[in-house]
Design a protein around this motif. Structure first.
Motif, short mmCIF file in Angstrom:
data_model
loop_
_atom_site.label_atom_id
_atom_site.label_comp_id
_atom_site.label_asym_id
_atom_site.label_seq_id
_atom_site.Cartn_x
_atom_site.Cartn_y
_atom_site.Cartn_z
N THR A 22 -8.82 14.87 0.92
CA THR A 22 -8.32 13.59 1.41
C THR A 22 -9.47 12.63 1.69
N LEU A 25 -10.96 11.51 -1.61
CA LEU A 25 -10.05 10.59 -2.28
C LEU A 25 -10.19 9.18 -1.70
N PHE A 29 -9.95 5.62 -3.64
CA PHE A 29 -8.83 4.70 -3.45
C PHE A 29 -9.15 3.46 -2.63
N PHE A 160 -7.90 6.90 2.86
CA PHE A 160 -7.15 7.08 1.63
C PHE A 160 -5.67 6.75 1.82
N ILE A 161 -5.09 7.14 2.96
CA ILE A 161 -3.64 6.95 3.08
C ILE A 161 -3.26 5.48 3.22
N ARG A 162 -4.23 4.64 3.56
CA ARG A 162 -3.94 3.21 3.63
C ARG A 162 -3.83 2.63 2.24
N HIS A 164 -3.20 4.50 -0.61
CA HIS A 164 -2.67 5.47 -1.57
C HIS A 164 -1.86 4.80 -2.67
N ASP A 165 -1.23 3.65 -2.34
CA ASP A 165 -0.38 3.01 -3.33
C ASP A 165 -1.18 2.40 -4.47
N TRP A 167 -2.67 3.90 -6.54
CA TRP A 167 -2.70 4.83 -7.67
C TRP A 167 -2.35 4.10 -8.95
N LYS A 168 -1.56 2.98 -8.79
CA LYS A 168 -1.18 2.25 -9.99
C LYS A 168 -2.36 1.52 -10.60
N GLU A 169 -3.38 1.25 -9.75
CA GLU A 169 -4.50 0.46 -10.27
C GLU A 169 -5.72 1.29 -10.58
N ILE A 170 -5.72 2.52 -10.14
CA ILE A 170 -6.90 3.35 -10.29
C ILE A 170 -7.16 3.68 -11.75
N GLU A 171 -8.40 3.46 -12.17
CA GLU A 171 -8.79 3.90 -13.51
C GLU A 171 -9.77 5.04 -13.35
#
Lengths: 354, 73, 496
Positions: A22, A25, A29, A160-162, A164-165, A167-171
């Motif tokens: 975590t 990550l 993130f 990370f938990i702030r 986490h969303d 994930w759609k933009e992470i490359e």
């Protein structure tokens, strides 16, 4: 009993692995803001190597160049600033800095002191995400400004938990952010080669907006920060960097009072002439300085420090050789920026004799 | 015994009631079937099967139905 | 606090620590304290309603057991009093809306009043009725320890969404504890994680899309998608929550009754309602359907019609009469409005039509030589059932019959008023949901094939198991719909 202990160990190992992932990550993130966040490299400095800590927001970030202070006086410093920084953030950043450094002087940026509203949650995350020390994180967690909800508290420990969303933009490139180190040679200073003149000059100092009052929380944190410095034997200099959007005579007056009351120094660049050229030295019409403005401020500041504080020169001292090395890199970048800014000034016809 | 099988065939034909052991738990008789079955058993044997008697064990196979009917006669 | 939240998990962990430290004999008291804390954190002083209803049930069941002559009267009084709370607090406005138009004619009007309901009242009321009836039917002995009874009715995992449980089935496990078992501990968390995946990744995400469609009354292809999504959403939300609370209850060594058995593999709507919200169906069957269908009135009706030699009609009427009550109660229980009554009657009508036309359909199938055993025919039946359920869900989700009629017509419009990415979700979201739905489908398919997935997982090696656990945990942490960036309003999922 033996299986009990074995199970407990297995369980704890598992929990540890989860926490570890975590945390890592978080590096991937957390929103990687652009270059206006240059404090990343602060934690890479060797321990106890700086004598002056500059702390503030985008104004002072562009106004004080530690490398110039090194060149002129051998002063080791770092510009620990984040855009939009507020006094409650400074309070924690200084504590964070004190974990690894022992500065003799703290230079603070008061531009946001008199703001009428606190920052949004998103902007506030800026201030928290780059803190690495768990002790400071715990303190911020328990501060109602940062740890407002239990979600906020948890996300300070595990940023990370702030995000986490995202994930759609992470490359895949973002994976490189794990354990990344940053360039240190700017020492937190940011210079722009843009030119956008302020045609109104010092008019902004003729009159303040109505009802200039420092918010109670901000006052509280200002006193706390000054106390913190005093307790650690650190001198405090409040450096009033110019920002025509928010500064005025009333702000200067109030800050003078506070400085007198708390026994700290206040150098108000809004009220003195140190050679600033409003047509050439600002990048956005008077809100922030460009490289020319920054160099002028730093030059004046270095004189001021020389005359008022006892900051030693570290030139030639063992362990400080890398400052010379970094200066060479810095100088190259600076020269390039100066070339660009001067050619722009020429193009805009702003170099006519005044 | 035979009468009960007769009734069962009227309610739901096509099942070998003498063989099957799990009419309820095996899902062969639905709750609708069960209601019809009870109505006809009540009528035929002049008994009154109530909700209290409605436990799966009583209707799992022909034998258990017979036992119930005899009990209530 | 909702079940799918950090606060709830923290409560569970804290409670668990106290529970297993406490000597076995008194562990249930920890549960009682936890129940009270949980209840009051959600409904505060309204716990008094539950307390009074429990006192009534406690006293009257003991009285019933010892009484010789008035058993039935005491039972009816018990049911009436306990039900009264529910009827007044939840259904007052519904009854008034039916009554007022009539009494308006004489110039009277009773003002509407909205009461705040204590949490779980729809569930624990049914449990209390079941308990008193079971005492009457001698299926269980009346509990003489009031606190134990109260612990059962307020048992926190089943408080908000059920399952509707029976005291006779749960009392043993609830009041006599076992040693802490590490295997069961791990298993329970796997179930909890699985429930979180369903709720936080699938249900809450689809909810964003569905809410926008219904807010804006969008018709055409996006609506068709929304209806399918809503059906999946409500299943994943409800069964996901049930998984979470079942897992939580397992942490304390108490198994809650099963509430879902892979309902979308059903081949008929009768079967569907034995696989969806199982405990409600079971309650209705035992306490409404059978008592009414075996009542003297219904039996007489059956005899009369059979005498006219219409055997099929006799069967139809014998079932139609009690079933009407079953579906009215089912509909009303879900909500105090005409829309919900219609929802119940929708299934009633379809079921009755099914019973009525069964001989004709059987004839057609025989004549066309359709093989009913092949998988393609079973698939046809499954899809047909899903279609019926989806229409039912459209009704359930609509806020009124008006909206339902509007949207139902809109299903056939075959237009695309807006792109599907304009309702809060991007393509990545759709792909993600699809991926996790496949996982759920896989797990459920395994269940249909009689594979116990959790057991099979336990048999695997440590590394594989840990990878699965990590997959579950980080799926939820990364893809769960929580934190900033989501409009919290969109997910207020109305409890019953």
């Amino acid at each position: 009993m033996k299986t009990g202990i074995k199970n407990l160990l297995k369980f704890l190992t598992f929990v540890f692995i989860v926490c570890f992932i975590t945390l890592k990550l978080g590096d991937v993130f957390v929103l990687k803001r652009d270059a206006t966040v240059v404090i990343n490299a602060f934690h890479d400095l060797p321990k106890n190597s700086i004598d002056v800590l500059i702390v503030g927001n985008s104004s002072i970030m562009r106004a004080v160049s530690p490398m110039e202070l090194w060149k002129s006086d051998g002063i080791t410093s770092y510009n620990y600033s984040i855009a939009g920084g507020r006094i409650h953030a400074f309070y924690y950043w200084i504590q964070d800095a004190l974990k690894t450094q022992k500065p003799k002087l703290v230079i603070m940026d008061p531009v946001t002191f008199f703001y009428e509203q606190d920052v949004t949650e998103e902007a506030r995350r800026f201030f928290v995400d780059y803190i690495e020390d768990f002790d400071i994180k715990f303190k911020m967690m328990n501060d109602p400004i940062y740890g407002e909800t239990s979600f906020d508290k948890a996300s300070i420990l595990f940023p990370f938990i702030r995000y986490h969303d995202r994930w759609k933009e992470i490359e895949f490139e973002d994976l490189e952010n794990i354990g990344k180190t940053y360039d240190c040679f700017y020492r937190g200073f940011l210079f722009s080669s843009k030119v956008q003149p302020n045609y109104k000059g010092n008019e902004y100092m003729k009159k303040s907006r109505d009802n200039v009052k420092m918010m109670d929380t901000y006052k509280e944190y200002l006193y706390k920060t000054i106390d913190l410095c005093k307790k650690n034997d650190i001198k405090v200099l409040i450096l009033g960097v110019q920002d025509i959007r928010v500064w005025g005579p009333e702000e200067s007056r109030q800050l003078n009072e506070i400085a007198r009351e708390t026994g700290v120094d206040f150098l108000d660049l809004n009220s003195i002439d140190y050679g600033l050229n409003w047509l050439q030295d600002t990048k956005d019409g008077g809100a922030h300085l460009n490289v020319l403005g920054g160099l002028k401020v730093t030059s004046y500041l270095s004189n001021y420090i020389r005359n008022n504080y006892d900051i030693p020169s570290r030139k030639g001292e063992k362990g400080y050789e890398f400052w010379d090395k970094d200066y060479l890199t810095y100088e190259k970048e600076k020269e390039t920026a100066l070339k660009v800014v001067n050619s722009r000034i020429k193009k805009l016809g702003l170099d006519s004799e005044d | 015994m035979k009468e009960i099988v007769e009734v069962l065939n009227e309610v739901k034909p096509g099942v070998d009631y003498l063989k099957e052991e799990n009419l309820i738990t095996g899902g062969i008789l639905s709750s609708f079937d069960l209601v019809m079955l009870i109505a006809m058993l009540n009528d035929k044997f002049n008994i009154n099967i109530t909700v209290v008697d409605l436990v799966p064990e009583n209707f799992e196979n022909v034998k258990s139905i017979e036992n119930l009917v005899n009990k209530l006669k | 606090m909702s079940y799918a939240s950090l606060n709830f998990l923290i409560l569970v962990i804290v409670l668990m620590c106290f529970y297993y430290v406490c000597p076995k004999k008194y562990r249930w008291i920890i549960l009682l304290l936890g129940n009270i804390y949980f209840f009051m954190s959600l409904s505060g002083k309204l716990i008094i309603y539950s307390l009074i209803a429990t006192i009534i049930t406690y006293a009257l069941t003991i009285l019933l057991e010892s009484s010789k002559k008035n058993k039935k009267k005491i039972l009816i009084l018990n049911i009436f009093l306990v039900l009264a709370f529910l009827l007044v607090l939840k259904y007052d406005n519904f009854f008034l809306s039916l009554l007022n138009p009539i009494i308006n004619l004489v110039g009277l009007k009773i003002p509407y009043k909205k009461f705040i309901l204590p949490i779980g009242i729809s569930y624990y009321t049914l449990e209390m009725i079941a308990y008193s009836v079971d005492v009457y039917r001698k299926k269980v002995k009346a509990e003489t320890n009031f606190l134990k009874l109260f612990t059962f009715f307020t048992y926190f995992p089943k408080l908000i969404e059920g399952p509707i449980s029976k005291y006779s089935e749960m009392k043993e496990k609830m009041f006599s504890s076992n040693c802490f078992d590490y295997e069961k501990f791990k298993n329970a968390w796997v179930l909890i994680g699985y429930g979180f995946i369903k709720k936080m990744i699938i249900a809450d995400r689809l909810g964003i899309f569905v809410d926008k469609i219904f807010e804006q009354n969008i018709i055409g292809l996006p609506l068709i998608l929304a209806v399918i999504f809503y059906t999946i959403q409500i299943y994943c939300d409800f069964s996901g929550c049930i998984d979470i609370v079942s897992g939580v209850s397992e942490l304390f060594g108490i198994n809650l009754p099963v509430n879902f058995k892979r309902p979308f593999f059903s081949t008929s709507i009768q079967e569907f309602w034995t696989r969806w919200h199982i405990t409600l169906g079971a309650w209705l069957k035992e306490y409404i359907f059978y008592p009414i269908s075996l009542s003297k009135l219904n039996m007489k009706l059956n005899m009369k019609v059979r005498k006219i030699k219409f055997k099929h009609l006799a069967r139809f009427i014998t079932i139609a009469f009690p079933l009407l009550f079953v579906w009215l109660v089912n509909g009303l229980w879900h909500g105090a409005s005409i829309k919900y009554v219609t929802y119940g009657l929708y299934y009633y009508l379809l079921m009755m039509l099914g019973v009525l036309f069964k001989p004709i359909l059987d004839f057609i199938v025989k004549k066309l030589k359709i093989n009913t055993e092949v998988w393609s025919y079973k698939l046809f039946k499954i899809l047909r059932t899903i279609l019926i359920v989806c229409i039912g869900m459209l009704l359930f989700r609509s806020d009124s019959l008006t909206q339902f009629t509007l949207l139902f017509k809109g299903l056939f419009s075959f237009t695309m008023p807006k792109k599907i990415t304009e309702f809060g979700l991007v393509y990545k979201d759709f792909r993600l949901v699809f991926f996790y739905i496949l996982i759920i489908f896989g797990v459920e398919l395994a269940g249909e094939l009689k594979v116990n997935v959790r057991e099979k997982l336990n048999e695997q090696n440590l590394i594989f198991r840990w990878l699965v656990y990590i997959f579950i945990i980080f799926s939820i942490l990364i893809f769960g719909v929580y934190g900033y960036g989501f409009d919290a309003k969109s997910f207020i999922y109305g409890g019953f």
